[in-house]
Scaffold this motif. Structure first.
Motif, short mmCIF file in Angstrom:
data_model
loop_
_atom_site.label_atom_id
_atom_site.label_comp_id
_atom_site.label_asym_id
_atom_site.label_seq_id
_atom_site.Cartn_x
_atom_site.Cartn_y
_atom_site.Cartn_z
N LEU A 45 0.83 -1.20 0.00
CA LEU A 45 0.00 0.00 0.00
C LEU A 45 0.87 1.25 0.00
O LEU A 45 2.04 1.21 0.39
N PRO A 46 0.31 2.37 -0.43
CA PRO A 46 1.07 3.62 -0.38
C PRO A 46 1.42 3.97 1.07
O PRO A 46 0.74 3.55 2.01
N SER A 47 2.46 4.75 1.23
CA SER A 47 2.79 5.23 2.57
C SER A 47 1.65 6.11 3.09
O SER A 47 0.84 6.63 2.31
N SER A 48 1.59 6.27 4.40
CA SER A 48 0.53 7.10 4.98
C SER A 48 0.63 8.54 4.47
O SER A 48 -0.40 9.19 4.20
N ARG A 49 1.82 9.02 4.27
CA ARG A 49 2.00 10.39 3.76
C ARG A 49 1.47 10.51 2.33
O ARG A 49 0.76 11.45 1.98
N SER A 50 1.83 9.51 1.48
CA SER A 50 1.41 9.55 0.08
C SER A 50 -0.11 9.43 -0.04
O SER A 50 -0.75 10.21 -0.78
N ALA A 63 -2.63 6.98 9.09
CA ALA A 63 -1.80 6.14 9.96
C ALA A 63 -2.65 5.39 10.97
O ALA A 63 -2.42 4.20 11.23
N ASP A 64 -3.65 6.07 11.54
CA ASP A 64 -4.51 5.41 12.52
C ASP A 64 -5.34 4.30 11.85
O ASP A 64 -5.53 3.22 12.43
N ALA A 65 -5.84 4.56 10.63
CA ALA A 65 -6.62 3.54 9.93
C ALA A 65 -5.76 2.33 9.60
O ALA A 65 -6.19 1.18 9.77
N TYR A 66 -4.54 2.56 9.14
CA TYR A 66 -3.63 1.46 8.87
C TYR A 66 -3.40 0.63 10.13
O TYR A 66 -3.45 -0.60 10.11
N ALA A 67 -3.12 1.31 11.24
CA ALA A 67 -2.81 0.61 12.50
C ALA A 67 -3.99 -0.26 12.94
O ALA A 67 -3.81 -1.40 13.38
N GLU A 68 -5.19 0.25 12.82
CA GLU A 68 -6.35 -0.52 13.26
C GLU A 68 -6.59 -1.72 12.35
O GLU A 68 -6.94 -2.81 12.82
N LEU A 69 -6.39 -1.54 11.04
CA LEU A 69 -6.58 -2.66 10.12
C LEU A 69 -5.49 -3.72 10.30
O LEU A 69 -5.73 -4.91 10.06
N GLY A 82 7.21 -1.22 4.89
CA GLY A 82 5.93 -0.64 4.54
C GLY A 82 4.75 -1.48 4.99
O GLY A 82 4.88 -2.44 5.75
N THR A 83 3.58 -1.11 4.49
CA THR A 83 2.32 -1.77 4.84
C THR A 83 1.81 -2.56 3.65
O THR A 83 1.78 -2.05 2.52
N HIS A 84 1.40 -3.79 3.91
CA HIS A 84 0.94 -4.69 2.86
C HIS A 84 -0.42 -5.28 3.23
O HIS A 84 -0.79 -5.33 4.41
#
Length: 508
Positions: A45-50, A63-69, A82-84
């Motif tokens: 996935l794109p970085s939180s900034r992107s 960032a919070d949505a990524y962390a919860e998922l 990164g996040t996958h």
């Protein structure tokens, strides 16, 4: 503009119209993308900034949505990578009731393909082609990356003119060469040009019989032109049905010329009405494998000169000869009445979609006018690569190597038949990528099926017979020895021998 969303990393389309606030909507959109398979397991996935910049929301929201998922198991995150999308086992899709019966009825695919038309693609010169592509890209002008022109890249047309003159005896000028996306496109362009599809006069000088405006026959006077939409195109009685289909779709009718041990009977052309051109394979008749007899070569050219017609010379495998001197191109006898058609599909690979026509002057503008009506073009980069491949000598080296390889396979086939099935006569083997195996009358279809039981896809000669022809049916197999990979060829021969009919008992 360095911080613009357009300069950031990976693109990801999300629709934030779900319930709740932005974070809830973002989480809902990501879950749906994963659940439906739009984001496959392992997708980065794109970085939180992107992503925040793309969506116009705060970075902390992403960032919070990524962390919860991640906590829910939808995503995975590791420091520095990164996040996958999290890896997971997907349920097998249940085949629909509509498609399942189709698959159940579908026979197993043969293990080996002996149908003619394809070379050994495993022998494509990848390393040499890649080197040529690098050199071609380095030297390519900027305009080569545009849409191109209907005639094709001038670099390739120039190199082709030199090569064809040297190797095939073709009298060519780069301005008379048109590059096509395969032989079929070239044949379609020519058929449409001969029919006068661009709306202009055909410029066709006729000397045979024709029809008046009222439909009655009259002798065609010297200088009289054909009317748009009239006429036929002669084809060999053995050939490919999709070639005939291309011609008829262009609005011309086809009429078969008998084929015997001397090739097509071109003397029959003088007795045919409204024939505008004749499609021939003079160097190696397809599929019978015989070269056109010198007297019939002369008869074809003389007919074209007398009527103002054209010979369309399909030189599909003229470079692949083994036991005899190469038969020069018919075009060399009369460039004003013979269209030379060549292709890289047999010498290199069909996937390149590269072919070429050397046209008489009076056909060049007509063919280009038809091609401008929306016909697709071969990629300029592949054209530049082939030009470099030819000019560097890599093409000649590749051809010499493939001739040795194919000849070795052909010799193996001949030796196997001589030892284990001497009653099966083989012909058409002096050149090309296939051979004709003669069969007892009435056995062709049963032998084709027997070969399929042995895991072989083969075709009988009947498949290549023009249904409008009058030739006596001839039972034979058309066996391609160029397609199977080198390591499996011995197994292919064993399977073929098991499928062939036994020798008939001696009546004595």
């Amino acid at each position: 503009m360095d911080n613009s969303w357009a300069t950031f990393g990976r693109d990801l389309h999300l629709d934030l119209t779900g319930p709740g606030g932005l974070r809830a909507a973002l989480m809902h959109a990501l879950r749906e993308a994963v659940r439906t398979g739009r984001l496959a397991p392992g997708t980065r996935l794109p970085s939180s900034r992107s992503l925040a910049a793309d969506l116009g929301i705060a970075r902390n929201t992403v960032a919070d949505a990524y962390a919860e998922l991640v906590a829910e198991g939808w995503l995975s995150a590791r420091q520095g990578s990164g996040t996958h999308v999290a890896e997971r086992t997907l349920p097998r899709a249940t085949p629909s009731a509509r498609r399942a019966p189709d698959r159940a009825r579908r026979p197993d695919r043969p293990r080996f393909d002996l149908t003619p038309g394809t070379p050994d693609v495993s022998s494509f010169p990848r390393t040499a082609w890649l080197a040529a592509a690098r050199r071609a890209l380095t030297a390519a002008p900027n305009e080569a990356f545009g849409y191109g022109t209907p005639a094709g890249r001038p670099e390739l047309r120039t190199v082709l003119a030199d090569y064809l003159a040297r190797a095939r005896g073709v009298r060519a000028d780069p301005d008379r060469i048109v590059v096509c996306a395969g032989f079929m496109q070239g044949l379609g362009l020519l058929s449409r040009a001969l029919r006068g599809e661009d709306g202009g006069p055909t410029g066709w000088q006729g000397a045979g019989r024709g029809r008046t405006a009222h439909g009655s026959r009259n002798p065609r006077r010297p200088g009289e032109v054909w009317r748009q939409g009239d006429g036929q195109l002669a084809v060999e009685s053995y050939g490919l049905d999709f070639h005939r289909n291309v011609i008829t779709r262009a609005g011309l009718r086809t009429v078969p010329l008998p084929v015997d041990e001397h090739g097509a009977d071109t003397g029959e052309l003088t007795a045919l009405d409204d024939v505008r051109a004749a499609l021939l394979t003079p160097a190696h008749q397809f599929p019978t494998g015989v070269p056109l007899h010198p007297d019939r070569r002369a008869a074809a050219v003389n007919w074209a000169r007398a009527t103002g017609g054209f010979i369309l010379e399909d030189d599909y495998d003229g470079e692949l000869r083994y036991d005899r001197q190469p038969v020069g191109a018919l075009q060399g006898l009369d460039p004003d009445h013979v269209v030379y058609m060549g292709t890289a599909s047999k010498s290199l690979a069909p996937a390149l979609r590269l072919a070429w026509m050397v046209l008489p002057d009076r056909l060049v503008d007509r063919v280009l006018a038809v091609k401008r009506t929306g016909e697709w073009q071969s990629g300029s980069l592949d054209q530049l690569t082939l030009a470099e491949f030819l000019s560097s000598g890599a093409y000649d080296r590749h051809l010499r190597g493939m001739r040795l390889r194919y000849r070795r396979r052909r010799d193996q086939l001949v030796a196997a038949l001589s030892e284990h099935a001497p009653h099966v006569r083989i012909s058409g083997i002096a050149a090309g990528l296939h051979a004709i195996l003669e069969l007892p009358p009435g056995t062709e279809q049963s032998i084709v099926q027997a070969a399929r039981w042995q895991g072989l896809a083969v075709q009988g000669l009947t498949m290549f017979t023009d249904p409008a022809g009058t030739a006596v049916p001839r039972d034979a197999l058309v066996v391609a020895y160029g397609t199977p990979p080198e390591h499996s060829f011995a197994s292919v021969l064993d399977a073929l021998l098991r499928a062939l009919p036994p020798a008939e008992p001696d009546p004595r």
